[in-house]
Design a protein around this motif. Structure first.
Motif, short mmCIF file in Angstrom:
data_model
loop_
_atom_site.label_atom_id
_atom_site.label_comp_id
_atom_site.label_asym_id
_atom_site.label_seq_id
_atom_site.Cartn_x
_atom_site.Cartn_y
_atom_site.Cartn_z
N GLY A 1 -17.37 -7.86 -1.01
CA GLY A 1 -17.08 -9.07 -1.47
C GLY A 1 -15.49 -9.52 -1.97
N ILE A 2 -14.92 -8.46 -1.24
CA ILE A 2 -13.35 -8.66 -1.54
C ILE A 2 -12.60 -9.19 -0.37
CG2 ILE A 2 -11.25 -7.10 -2.31
CD1 ILE A 2 -13.34 -5.23 -3.34
N GLY A 3 -11.91 -10.29 -0.57
CA GLY A 3 -11.17 -10.79 0.58
C GLY A 3 -9.63 -10.20 0.76
N ASP A 4 -9.35 -9.72 -0.22
CA ASP A 4 -7.62 -9.32 -0.32
C ASP A 4 -7.58 -7.97 -0.50
OD1 ASP A 4 -5.02 -9.09 -0.67
OD2 ASP A 4 -4.92 -10.64 -2.17
N LEU A 5 -6.98 -7.24 0.39
CA LEU A 5 -6.69 -5.91 0.27
C LEU A 5 -6.09 -5.48 -0.97
CD1 LEU A 5 -7.41 -3.23 1.59
CD2 LEU A 5 -5.50 -3.41 2.97
N GLY A 6 -5.09 -6.46 -1.58
CA GLY A 6 -4.30 -6.32 -2.62
C GLY A 6 -5.02 -5.98 -3.81
N LEU A 7 -6.46 -6.35 -3.67
CA LEU A 7 -7.31 -6.21 -4.91
C LEU A 7 -7.78 -4.85 -5.10
CD1 LEU A 7 -9.09 -9.87 -4.93
CD2 LEU A 7 -6.90 -9.08 -6.17
N VAL A 8 -7.58 -3.95 -4.08
CA VAL A 8 -8.31 -2.83 -3.93
C VAL A 8 -7.41 -1.56 -4.48
CG1 VAL A 8 -9.01 -1.12 -2.28
CG2 VAL A 8 -9.48 -3.51 -2.05
N ALA A 9 -7.88 -0.95 -5.33
CA ALA A 9 -6.86 0.18 -6.00
C ALA A 9 -7.06 1.42 -4.71
CB ALA A 9 -7.48 0.59 -7.31
N ARG B 1 -9.83 9.30 12.15
CA ARG B 1 -10.17 8.43 13.11
C ARG B 1 -10.99 7.42 12.76
NH1 ARG B 1 -11.63 13.57 14.26
NH2 ARG B 1 -13.84 13.35 13.95
N VAL B 2 -10.22 6.66 11.97
CA VAL B 2 -10.92 5.49 11.16
C VAL B 2 -9.76 4.14 11.49
CG1 VAL B 2 -11.28 4.21 9.00
CG2 VAL B 2 -11.98 6.74 9.21
N THR B 3 -10.42 3.11 11.99
CA THR B 3 -9.58 2.08 12.17
C THR B 3 -9.24 0.98 10.80
OG1 THR B 3 -11.37 0.57 12.99
CG2 THR B 3 -10.25 1.95 14.68
N ALA B 4 -8.43 0.21 10.98
CA ALA B 4 -8.06 -0.68 10.03
C ALA B 4 -9.14 -1.61 9.93
CB ALA B 4 -6.81 -1.46 10.15
N ASN B 5 -9.75 -1.98 10.84
CA ASN B 5 -11.02 -2.95 11.00
C ASN B 5 -12.09 -2.62 10.27
OD1 ASN B 5 -9.54 -5.13 12.35
ND2 ASN B 5 -10.43 -4.21 14.22
N GLU B 6 -12.22 -0.82 10.31
CA GLU B 6 -13.43 -0.29 9.64
C GLU B 6 -13.14 -0.33 8.05
OE1 GLU B 6 -15.21 2.83 12.82
OE2 GLU B 6 -13.25 3.12 11.97
N VAL B 7 -11.94 -0.20 7.90
CA VAL B 7 -11.59 -0.01 6.46
C VAL B 7 -11.74 -1.49 5.76
CG1 VAL B 7 -9.77 0.19 4.81
CG2 VAL B 7 -10.17 1.74 6.45
N LEU B 8 -11.20 -2.58 6.36
CA LEU B 8 -11.63 -4.00 6.19
C LEU B 8 -12.81 -4.55 6.02
CD1 LEU B 8 -8.49 -5.54 8.17
CD2 LEU B 8 -8.53 -5.02 5.35
N GLN B 9 -13.55 -4.07 7.02
CA GLN B 9 -15.14 -4.17 6.98
C GLN B 9 -15.62 -3.55 5.54
OE1 GLN B 9 -17.43 -2.70 10.19
NE2 GLN B 9 -19.29 -3.69 9.28
N ALA B 10 -15.32 -2.58 5.19
CA ALA B 10 -15.73 -1.85 3.87
C ALA B 10 -15.51 -2.63 2.88
CB ALA B 10 -15.34 -0.59 3.74
N VAL B 11 -14.01 -3.28 2.85
CA VAL B 11 -13.56 -4.04 1.65
C VAL B 11 -14.49 -5.33 1.77
CG1 VAL B 11 -11.58 -5.21 0.83
CG2 VAL B 11 -11.35 -2.98 1.73
N ARG B 12 -14.56 -5.89 2.84
CA ARG B 12 -15.31 -7.16 2.75
C ARG B 12 -16.92 -6.99 2.36
NH1 ARG B 12 -12.68 -7.63 7.62
NH2 ARG B 12 -14.60 -6.87 8.95
N SER B 13 -17.23 -5.85 2.69
CA SER B 13 -18.76 -5.64 2.31
C SER B 13 -18.73 -5.42 0.65
CB SER B 13 -19.37 -4.53 3.13
OG SER B 13 -18.87 -3.46 2.46
#
Length: 169
Positions: free
Chosen positions: A131-139, A117-129
């Protein structure tokens, strides 16, 4: 309705101070894990402790010694359950959930996200927090057992990742 007796207020004050002091002492002696970030099991124990404390303070039917015994019992049970979960995979599986992999190599796992029950926005917020702006940089993005997100960048992933006990790997 607003005030029954001064004796009742004194009882609450004395019992409250004694119970609070003992609860702090018991929790401090039970170790750091008792006070760490909570998973579902820890949350249940915390609610039970709070409920017991309130009952001790407000119910004339519960003596101080009975209330303190209940508090100590809850902390001891939590300690025993944690001790057993460290030593037994079956007990650990019963009491605690496993971390869940939500993103691998920049791609979101929609099925795992739906299950948790996790949304894409929640995942993207965690990534942004982080300091990462591109999901492609995330392993990887891992939903930890305490509900927090761990974000691992490609740069920090390395050969031996910490994803060995993560659901979805």
């Amino acid at each position: 309705m607003f005030f029954d007796s001064l004796q009742d207020l004194w009882r609450i004050a004395v019992i409250g101070v004694l119970t609070y002091a003992l609860l702090v002492a018991v929790l401090r002696s039970s170790g750091e894990r008792t006070l760490a970030k909570m998973n579902a099991f820890d949350f249940v124990v915390t609610v039970a402790l709070g409920s017991t404390l309130a009952t001790i303070l407000l119910s004339r039917d519960v003596t101080l010694s009975e209330g303190l015994a209940a508090l100590v019992l809850l902390v001891v049970l939590q300690f025993v359950a944690t001790w057993l979960s460290v030593r037994s995979g079956k007990i650990r599986h019963l009491l605690k959930s496993a971390p869940t992999l939500l993103v691998r190599d920049g791609r979101m796992d929609e099925e795992m996200m739906r299950r948790q029950r996790v949304t894409a926005n929640e995942v993207l917020q965690a990534v942004r927090s982080q300091g990462i702006g591109d999901l492609g940089l995330v392993a990887a993005v891992v939903l930890e057992t305490d509900g927090t997100f761990s974000v691992i960048t490609n740069q920090n992933a390395g050969e031996h990742t910490a994803l060995s006990n993560v659901q979805g790997t």
